[in-house]
Enzyme design. Structure first.
Site, PDB file in Angstrom:
ATOM      1  N   ASP B 142     -31.190 -11.731 -26.051  1.00  0.00           N
ATOM      2  CA  ASP B 142     -30.975 -10.800 -26.019  1.00  0.00           C
ATOM      3  C   ASP B 142     -31.410  -9.073 -26.109  1.00  0.00           C
ATOM      4  O   ASP B 142     -30.433  -8.822 -27.349  1.00  0.00           O
ATOM      5  CB  ASP B 142     -29.757 -10.491 -24.847  1.00  0.00           C
ATOM      6  CG  ASP B 142     -29.302 -10.185 -23.624  1.00  0.00           C
ATOM      7  OD1 ASP B 142     -30.052  -8.340 -23.822  1.00  0.00           O
ATOM      8  OD2 ASP B 142     -29.238 -10.503 -22.680  1.00  0.00           O
ATOM      9  N   HIS B 152     -17.228  -9.609 -15.486  1.00  0.00           N
ATOM     10  CA  HIS B 152     -16.382  -9.840 -13.738  1.00  0.00           C
ATOM     11  C   HIS B 152     -17.312 -11.406 -14.265  1.00  0.00           C
ATOM     12  O   HIS B 152     -16.932 -12.199 -13.337  1.00  0.00           O
ATOM     13  CB  HIS B 152     -16.381  -9.629 -12.766  1.00  0.00           C
ATOM     14  CG  HIS B 152     -17.385  -9.447 -12.740  1.00  0.00           C
ATOM     15  ND1 HIS B 152     -18.230 -10.042 -10.888  1.00  0.00           N
ATOM     16  CD2 HIS B 152     -18.952  -9.064 -12.443  1.00  0.00           C
ATOM     17  CE1 HIS B 152     -19.863  -9.462 -10.427  1.00  0.00           C
ATOM     18  NE2 HIS B 152     -20.057  -9.097 -11.942  1.00  0.00           N
ATOM     19  N   CYS B 259     -45.412 -24.732 -13.645  1.00  0.00           N
ATOM     20  CA  CYS B 259     -45.427 -23.881 -14.377  1.00  0.00           C
ATOM     21  C   CYS B 259     -44.384 -22.884 -13.302  1.00  0.00           C
ATOM     22  O   CYS B 259     -44.706 -23.014 -12.022  1.00  0.00           O
ATOM     23  CB  CYS B 259     -46.118 -23.269 -15.724  1.00  0.00           C
ATOM     24  SG  CYS B 259     -47.315 -22.166 -15.011  1.00  0.00           S
ATOM     25  N   CYS B 276     -29.122  -7.143  -9.805  1.00  0.00           N
ATOM     26  CA  CYS B 276     -27.880  -7.260  -9.019  1.00  0.00           C
ATOM     27  C   CYS B 276     -26.417  -5.595  -9.361  1.00  0.00           C
ATOM     28  O   CYS B 276     -26.076  -5.890  -9.297  1.00  0.00           O
ATOM     29  CB  CYS B 276     -26.575  -7.955 -10.298  1.00  0.00           C
ATOM     30  SG  CYS B 276     -27.881  -9.845 -10.805  1.00  0.00           S
ATOM     31  N   CYS B 360     -53.970 -23.081 -12.167  1.00  0.00           N
ATOM     32  CA  CYS B 360     -53.167 -22.387 -12.870  1.00  0.00           C
ATOM     33  C   CYS B 360     -53.714 -21.576 -13.448  1.00  0.00           C
ATOM     34  O   CYS B 360     -54.917 -22.335 -14.183  1.00  0.00           O
ATOM     35  CB  CYS B 360     -52.334 -23.391 -13.116  1.00  0.00           C
ATOM     36  SG  CYS B 360     -50.963 -21.903 -13.365  1.00  0.00           S
ATOM     37  N   CYS B 489     -27.237  10.575  -1.803  1.00  0.00           N
ATOM     38  CA  CYS B 489     -27.212   8.999  -2.212  1.00  0.00           C
ATOM     39  C   CYS B 489     -26.581   8.222  -3.780  1.00  0.00           C
ATOM     40  O   CYS B 489     -25.680   9.287  -4.475  1.00  0.00           O
ATOM     41  CB  CYS B 489     -28.563   8.152  -2.022  1.00  0.00           C
ATOM     42  SG  CYS B 489     -29.474   8.399  -3.283  1.00  0.00           S
TER      43      CYS B 489
END
Lengths: 110, 536
Positions: B142, B152, B259, B276, B360, B489
């Site tokens: 990451d 959270h 896959c 998210c 594929c 906004c």
């Protein structure tokens, strides 16, 4: 699941999830009666259902979030009775009374 | 703002240093405990043994027995007679006694390695359960640092580690949870040039990322290297889970599992992908999906991972320990997609998926995704999936900066030159109602973007669908022509599109009424005007 009562319509369940429900009055499950035959008199298939949903069910103006090039846009899985439509003949699958057709937008969050 | 920055970074840096020291301290404690354990083993007093034997054992036998025991080598061999360490029987006891795991399953977990790509809402619970179950090596990939809004749901991170890299924070937590595991941190984002090298040394991959480009890259790399892949995603109240490339057979072998490209040959339009951060996410929803990923991983590992190039079943532990009745490997489960919807009944549904696609791009005989293509950089995943560029829908004259808008509210109107009055203009906030209810600017009117965007441009007698004008449009038409309309906004994208729509609907009265947006939205308002305005 109830079978279509009339000869001219079939009763099916159409579901939307993964955010697609927002295009359909924020309602996940729709019990619909759709014509047994499409515009040209052929048995109604999933391609016809997609057109029907755009014309008669969708309230939202943003069609491009549902269809692209006359078929459901990439990123939407179509599930026929809990199976990927690729196992069932994709948009040529002829709809049967009582079928459950589920349009599922894939999620990417994590 | 300018003043607060150095303080913020000092706080961040201090938190980081404290957390690192804590991690170091923790590590030292483990090393000490380990060393003490070993020391204890070496110093078991033989007197105590001889004491036990005093009653009735002839002296020569006692001497012989103790002599054997006191030979270091013998003692060590005796200690190693058990395939697991003593503490491992205790730690894993509750899963060891299950037929699904047993001794062989535990040994497989111990010698296995799992790579977790993405250490967020999915990766945290997944890695925690894998470490807890005794997976020998866990890699964490990451490039992000821990933010307060992660806490959270991203259960490996903590308030004190805000600002630390996610991989370091997760390593600290996992080490505390199970110090026997090996945890490797890769602190940058996965890219095509690093993927193969990183994936190579792992048996199984978990896709815990949050974007389509990473999902295609991970799937392609898994197919090229023959690694099974457990992929999950979540948004709002829903989650999806798939086990891909399982069994992991070479491209072209139809017995291999499908896959990601078999299921999704084309990426979704970039503007349809909701994060998210934009869509929201309920912690336990993504948590459930991460836990399910760990479960699928444990099932695959304990069953025995089949190597793509070998038809035979690899038994990592066989040469050393013969376990009872060798069971044939369970046939892998047919490809399926598990859907979770927290507010539906039933909440779980399993969907049958197709097998490998004969054309594929990644796993078929005609695959165009090759190792060379991947490493040479000719596959541009970001471009393949598209980029959402910032909205630039309006001209300069249709926009106002937050500074100037603030003057309209409290000072002299830069457009009309008049003194500010609260009713001098109309402010429309197009965030969804739930966000508007969290915090809003005084006097603003909420017309959610979803309502604006679904409104069709009304033409009288156009079609049978005419049901009249939407209520909000009629209301806005009724506003006095002289008062300009400002649209705001969250970030300044939707407001531009809303202004465009309002003009299409004729709400600018043929140009007589100024309709425009507040540049940068409420984020800019907070950054440049009112730092007290809540950030969420």
């Amino acid at each position: 699941m109830s079978q279509g009562k009339s000869k001219d319509v079939i009763s099916i369940t159409v579901e939307f999830s993964g955010g697609l429900e927002m295009l359909f009055s924020n309602q996940r499950k729709h019990i619909l009666s759709i014509p047994t035959k499409d515009e040209s008199g052929e048995a109604s298939n999933v391609a016809f259902l997609v057109r029907y949903l755009c014309e008669d069910v969708m309230q939202d103006n943003r069609r491009e979030l549902f269809v692209l090039d006359d078929t459901v846009r990439p990123g939407i899985l179509v599930l026929i009775n809990d199976a990927d439509w690729q196992l069932e003949g994709e948009d040529k699958y002829e709809i049967q009374g009582g079928d459950n057709i589920h349009f599922l937008s894939t999620l990417h969050g994590g | 703002m300018a003043l607060s920055l150095p303080i913020e970074s000092t706080i961040k840096s201090l938190r980081y240093q404290i957390a690192s020291c804590e991690a170091q301290l923790q590590d030292l404690r483990h090393q000490l405990a380990d060393a003490e354990n070993r020391a204890h083993w070496h110093t078991i007093p033989f007197e105590s043994l001889s004491h036990d034997m005093i009653g009735g054992v002839p002296g020569d036998i006692q001497t012989e027995f103790l002599a054997v025991l006191s030979q270091n080598g013998e003692r060590r061999r005796y200690a190693k007679a058990w395939p697991l360490e003593k503490h491992e029987y205790k730690r894993y006891g509750r899963q060891l006694i299950m037929p699904e795991v047993g001794l062989q399953g535990q040994l497989r977990l111990k010698t296995s390695s799992v790579l977790v790509v993405g250490v967020g809402g999915l990766g945290c619970p997944a890695a925690a359960y894998l470490a807890g179950a005794g997976v020998g090596k866990i890699g964490l990939v990451d490039g992000d640092t821990v933010e307060e809004s992660n806490l959270h749901r991203q259960i490996l991170h903590s308030t004190g580690r805000v600002g630390m890299t996610k991989v370091e924070s997760a390593t600290v937590s996992l080490t505390q949870l199970n110090p026997t595991g090996e945890y490797l941190a890769y602190s940058s984002r996965l890219t095509p040039d690093t993927a193969i090298e990183i994936f190579q040394s792992y048996d199984l991959i978990l896709d815990c990322t949050d974007n389509p480009a990473s999902r295609y890259l991970i799937s392609d790399t898994c197919v090229l290297l023959g690694k099974p892949l457990v992929s999950a995603s979540a948004l709002r109240t829903e989650g999806q889970l798939m086990v891909l490339n399982s069994p992991p057979r070479p491209p072209g072998d139809i017995l291999g599992g499908p896959c990601y490209r078999c299921i999704f040959p084309k990426p979704p339009p970039a503007e349809s992908v909701v994060s998210c951060g934009d869509g929201g996410i309920l912690g336990p929803v993504v948590g459930v999906m991460g836990v399910l990923q760990a479960l699928e991983a444990i099932k695959i590992i304990t069953r025995g991972i089949q190597h793509p190039d070998l038809i035979c079943h690899i038994d990592i532990d066989k040469p050393r320990f013969q376990t009872n009745n060798e069971m044939p490997p369970n046939p892998p489960e047919p490809p399926s997609l598990l859907l979770f919807s927290a507010y539906s009944n039933p909440p779980f549904r399993s969907i049958r998926l197709r097998s490998r696609k004969s054309k594929c791009a990644s796993c078929s005989a005609q695959a165009i995704v090759t190792r060379e293509a991947l490493t040479s950089g000719s596959l541009d995943y970001v471009q393949f999936c598209g980029i959402v560029s910032p909205v630039e829908a309006l001209s300069v004259s249709e926009r106002i900066s937050v500074d100037n808008y603030a003057r309209i509210r409290t000072g002299t109107n830069p457009i009309t030159g008049t003194e500010a009055r609260s009713d001098s203009h109309t402010l429309i906030d197009v965030r969804e109602k739930v966000q508007f209810d969290l915090c809003n600017l005084e006097g603003s009117i909420n017309i959610p973007f979803s309502v604006v965007s679904r409104t069709s441009v009304f033409v009288k007698g156009n079609s049978a669908k005419d049901v009249g004008e939407e209520e909000w449009v009629t209301k806005m038409r009724g506003l006095p022509e002289k008062k300009p309309i400002f649209v705001i906004c969250r970030l300044g994208n939707d407001s531009q599109l809303a202004v465009g729509k309002m003009k299409e609907l004729g709400l600018d009265c043929g140009g007589r009424r100024w309709v425009g947006d507040v540049k940068g939205g409420l984020k800019a308002w907070r950054d440049y005007v009112d730092p007290e305005f809540p950030e969420y």
